[in-house]
Motif scaffolding. Structure first.
Motif, short mmCIF file in Angstrom:
data_model
loop_
_atom_site.label_atom_id
_atom_site.label_comp_id
_atom_site.label_asym_id
_atom_site.label_seq_id
_atom_site.Cartn_x
_atom_site.Cartn_y
_atom_site.Cartn_z
N ILE A 33 -7.96 3.92 -4.59
CA ILE A 33 -7.91 2.81 -5.56
C ILE A 33 -7.02 1.51 -4.92
O ILE A 33 -5.92 2.01 -4.60
N GLY A 34 -7.96 0.53 -4.54
CA GLY A 34 -7.32 -0.56 -3.82
C GLY A 34 -6.87 0.09 -2.40
O GLY A 34 -7.70 0.89 -1.81
N GLU A 35 -5.59 0.07 -1.86
CA GLU A 35 -5.38 0.39 -0.64
C GLU A 35 -4.70 1.81 -0.66
O GLU A 35 -4.29 2.30 0.27
N LYS A 36 -4.48 2.44 -1.82
CA LYS A 36 -4.07 3.58 -2.11
C LYS A 36 -4.64 4.72 -2.03
O LYS A 36 -5.80 4.64 -2.64
N LEU A 37 -4.51 5.75 -1.22
CA LEU A 37 -5.05 6.87 -1.20
C LEU A 37 -4.63 7.82 -2.33
O LEU A 37 -3.37 8.05 -2.33
#
Length: 126
Positions: A33-37
Motif C-alpha cells: 500500500i503505497g511504498e509500504k510492504l
C-alpha cells in the motif's frame, strides 16, 4: 500469460479502498500500500507450515500484536527454523484464519503503525 490467481482474494477485496498493489515475491504474493510492504500471502505445497498471511512488522510490536492475534508466530522458513523473525504470520490451518486475516486488514485500514515496512531500496549495479 494470464495474471496469477490471487492466493486469498478476500484480503485484496478488504483492502481495495487503500489501492493495494500485489506483486510476486519469493514465490508468494506481496501486498503493498503505497511504498509500504504490508503482507505476504502464501499457500504452497512445500513448507506447508509457512502457509498463511505474513505480516510485515518489527520485533518491538510482536507482543502487542500477539495480544490481539494470539495465534501469531514467527515465519521460521526465513531463518531456516533457527530464530524468531521480524515477520509474523497467521497460519492457514488456524481455525479462525479468515477472521484473523480480516482483523489484520481492518488494522491496515485504520493505519495501525505496527503493520507495514518500507523495504530497503535496492542498490543499483554500477
Amino acid at each position: 500469460m494470464p495474471p496469477k490467481k490471487i492466493v486469498f482474494p478476500f484480503i485484496e477485496e478488504a483492502l481495495l479502498s487503500k489501492h493495494p498493489v500485489i506483486k510476486p515475491m519469493f514465490g508468494c504474493q506481496a501486498i503493498y500500500i503505497g511504498e509500504k510492504l504490508m503482507l505476504m500471502m502464501r499457500n504452497k505445497e512445500d513448507h506447508v507450515d509457512a502457509n498463511g498471511v505474513w505480516i510485515a512488522t518489527s520485533r518491538e510490536h510482536h507482543e502487542t500484536l500477539k495480544k490481539e492475534i494470539p495465534c501469531l508466530r514467527s515465519v521460521y522458513i526465513l531463518s531456516n527454523g533457527k530464530n524468531e523473525t521480524e515477520w509474523q504470520m497467521i497460519p492457514i490451518d488456524d481455525d479462525d484464519f479468515e477472521t484473523l486475516a480480516m482483523k489484520v486488514c481492518d488494522m491496515i485500514l485504520r493505519n495501525d503503525p505496527r503493520i507495514g515496512k518500507i523495504p530497503k531500496s535496492k542498490k543499483k549495479r554500477g
